[in-house]
Design an enzyme around this catalytic site. Structure first.
Site, mmCIF file in Angstrom:
data_model
loop_
_atom_site.group_PDB
_atom_site.id
_atom_site.type_symbol
_atom_site.label_atom_id
_atom_site.label_comp_id
_atom_site.label_asym_id
_atom_site.label_seq_id
_atom_site.Cartn_x
_atom_site.Cartn_y
_atom_site.Cartn_z
ATOM 1 N N ASP A 87 -1.218 -13.056 -0.469
ATOM 2 C CA ASP A 87 -2.181 -12.031 -0.913
ATOM 3 C C ASP A 87 -2.593 -11.136 0.262
ATOM 4 O O ASP A 87 -3.745 -10.691 0.351
ATOM 5 C CB ASP A 87 -3.421 -12.651 -1.586
ATOM 6 N N ARG A 91 0.784 -1.254 0.000
ATOM 7 C CA ARG A 91 0.000 0.000 0.000
ATOM 8 C C ARG A 91 0.809 1.294 0.000
ATOM 9 O O ARG A 91 0.231 2.375 0.167
ATOM 10 C CB ARG A 91 -0.971 0.048 1.194
ATOM 11 N N ASP A 110 -2.102 -7.461 -10.787
ATOM 12 C CA ASP A 110 -2.960 -8.056 -9.757
ATOM 13 C C ASP A 110 -3.935 -7.062 -9.139
ATOM 14 O O ASP A 110 -3.607 -5.920 -8.876
ATOM 15 C CB ASP A 110 -2.142 -8.688 -8.638
ATOM 16 N N HIS A 120 -3.169 -16.750 -6.730
ATOM 17 C CA HIS A 120 -4.292 -17.194 -5.892
ATOM 18 C C HIS A 120 -5.308 -18.114 -6.577
ATOM 19 O O HIS A 120 -6.478 -17.752 -6.749
ATOM 20 C CB HIS A 120 -5.012 -16.006 -5.248
ATOM 21 N N HIS A 179 -3.677 -12.408 -12.440
ATOM 22 C CA HIS A 179 -4.885 -12.458 -11.595
ATOM 23 C C HIS A 179 -5.982 -12.944 -12.537
ATOM 24 O O HIS A 179 -6.507 -12.168 -13.347
ATOM 25 C CB HIS A 179 -5.149 -11.052 -11.048
HETATM 26 O O1 DOR Z 1 -8.905 -9.592 -2.445
HETATM 27 C C1 DOR Z 1 -8.073 -8.999 -3.110
HETATM 28 N N1 DOR Z 1 -7.496 -7.867 -2.677
HETATM 29 N N2 DOR Z 1 -7.757 -9.473 -4.328
HETATM 30 C C2 DOR Z 1 -6.974 -8.784 -5.175
HETATM 31 O O2 DOR Z 1 -6.726 -9.254 -6.255
HETATM 32 C C3 DOR Z 1 -6.448 -7.451 -4.804
HETATM 33 C C4 DOR Z 1 -6.379 -7.296 -3.352
HETATM 34 C C5 DOR Z 1 -6.202 -5.875 -2.916
HETATM 35 O O3 DOR Z 1 -5.361 -5.160 -3.467
HETATM 36 O O4 DOR Z 1 -6.865 -5.459 -1.952
HETATM 37 ZN ZN ZN Z 2 -5.324 -10.824 -7.149
#
Ligand code: DOR
Ligand code: ZN
EC number: 3.5.2.3
Length: 428
Positions: free
Chosen positions: A302, A59, A149, A229, A176
């Protein structure tokens, strides 16, 4: 600096002593003594190579309120990781050499794990034009894994082009797999339960159709494909077929898809909302068997931190994603080791050796032998504890394991011989 680890069970085998000096494992044997060394009593602890995560959302830049490179690195070290791949869906997106170098440098400054940036496949994750893959590969960040992703590279011609480029860079496209036309309005796994709960369905075929397409493209181009995933039994069948045909395809499964099912959605608690969604018991069984067999190569977290306001709200409004770094190893112990599906060497292979190989990471996923970099984790397999989200190092609190008792505790983590975690606590 020299460290003498007394009585560690390497890969779960008989206890031995291990000496770490100047970032390297210098000796492994019985009754070792080094007068000046710091001594660590590892009685009852299992030693594995430092874990490597292929799929972490940190993030930063952009949403430092939910995680930073530093807080995510701390969570990773506490989970036994020595390297994590930082996904590209930041703000700005990691689609240039400048952004990946920034993330890489922040990881170096935090100094708790090696942070390896993933580069975006397309500019802004928009799925329209390829990003500067070569410049990211040549940058200080040495990018080898490319992924949009959070989004699928849905255009097959663009996917083919991306595979051609990464082939020349000795890289890999981490897809993804989600056909976006099939998941419009999707909120959970499609089935009887989604119908009953009144939530839009995310069909298995949306994942499987992209995997089927992409293994054909990867085979045609002769490039490496990695599938993020994997969540369905049908995906496993396609992967097995592709491997039998010699396609260079690897795949990962998350801890949450190994443990949880769509039954969790019954209470409409968005902490269980994730993309791809939690699936059925049969899927969980197939995923565990595929990881044991090696058709799925790796466990990848993930780890997806989200702000309270994006998770503690109505299900349909909530963002998908859950935390994973700090509990990943415990979940693998519970779902794979305790049922006898994987031994400790198997855990090392799926959580360190193979992910390091897929990411082309030198220095990680190496054997616990003299001459190798001292990246390792010592864990207590017997310890059990209840997960308390308030106690996590992550800046976010969206753990799907809150209140669950899980086995296994990371006691010490070493990055190039330096302790990043000691007695279950991060050193900084
Ligand atoms: O659940 C998810 N969250 N799947 C994703 O592909 C992205 C990720 C996110 O960035 O929050
Ligand atoms: Zn993903």
């Amino acid at each position: 600096m020299t460290t003498l680890i007394k009585g560690a069970r390497l890969y779960g085998e008989d206890p031995v002593d291990v000496v770490l000096k100047d970032g390297v494992i210098t000796s492994v044997g019985e009754h070792l003594s080094v007068p000046t060394a710091e001594v660590i009593d590892a009685d009852g602890l299992i030693a594995l190579p430092g874990l490597v995560d292929l799929h972490t959302h940190l993030r930063e830049p952009g949403r430092e309120d939910t995680e930073t490179v530093e807080t995510g690195s701390r969570a990773a070290a506490l989970g036994g990781f020595t390297a994590v791949h930082a996904m590209a869906n930041t703000d700005p997106v990691a689609d240039t050499a400048g952004v990946v170098e920034q993330v890489w440098r922040l990881g170096q400054e935090a100094g708790l794990v090696d942070v390896i940036p993933v580069g975006a496949v397309t500019v802004g994750l928009a799925g329209e034009r390829l990003a500067e893959l070569g410049a990211m590969a040549d940058s200080a960040a040495r990018v080898r894994v490319f992924s949009d992703d959070g989004r699928c590279v849905a255009d097959p011609a663009l996917m083919r082009r991306a595979l051609e480029y990464v082939k020349a860079l000795d890289g890999v496209v981490a897809q993804h797999a989600e056909e976006p036309r099939l998941t419009v309005g999707a909120q959970m796994n499609e089935g009887d339960r989604s119908a009953r709960l009144g939530l839009g369905g995310w069909p298995a075929a949306a994942e499987e159709s992209i995997i089927a397409r992409d293994v054909l493209l990867a085979g045609h181009v002769g490039a490496r494909l990695h599938v993020c995933h994997v969540s369905t039994a049908g995906s496993v069948e396609i992967l097995r077929w592709a491997r039998s045909r010699g396609v260079q395809v690897t795949a990962e499964v998350t801890p949450h898809h190994l443990l949880l099912t769509d039954e969790c959605v019954e209470g409409y608690d968005p902490v269980f909302k994730v993309n791809p969604p939690l699936r059925t018991d049969e899927d969980v069984h197939a995923l565990r068997a595929a990881l044991a067999e090696g058709v799925i190569d790796a466990v990848a977290t993930d780890h997806a931190p989200h702000a309270v306001e994006d998770k503690e709200c109505e299900w349909a409004m909530a963002r998908p994603g859950m935390l994973g770094l700090e509990q990943a190893l415990s979940v693998v112990v519970q779902t794979m080791v305790e049922p006898g599906l994987l031994d400790w060497r198997g855990v090392a292979d799926r959580m360190s050796v193979r992910p390091a190989a897929i990411g082309r990471l030198p220095g990680h996923g190496r054997p616990l032998s003299p001459g190798e970099p001292a990246n390792l984790v010592l864990l207590d397999p017997a310890a059990r504890s209840v997960v308390d989200p308030a106690a996590l190092a992550s800046r976010s609190r969206n753990s799907p394991y809150a209140g669950r008792e899980l086995p296994g505790r990371v006691v010490h983590t070493f990055l190039r011989g330096a302790q990043t975690v000691t007695d279950g606590k991060a050193v900084k």
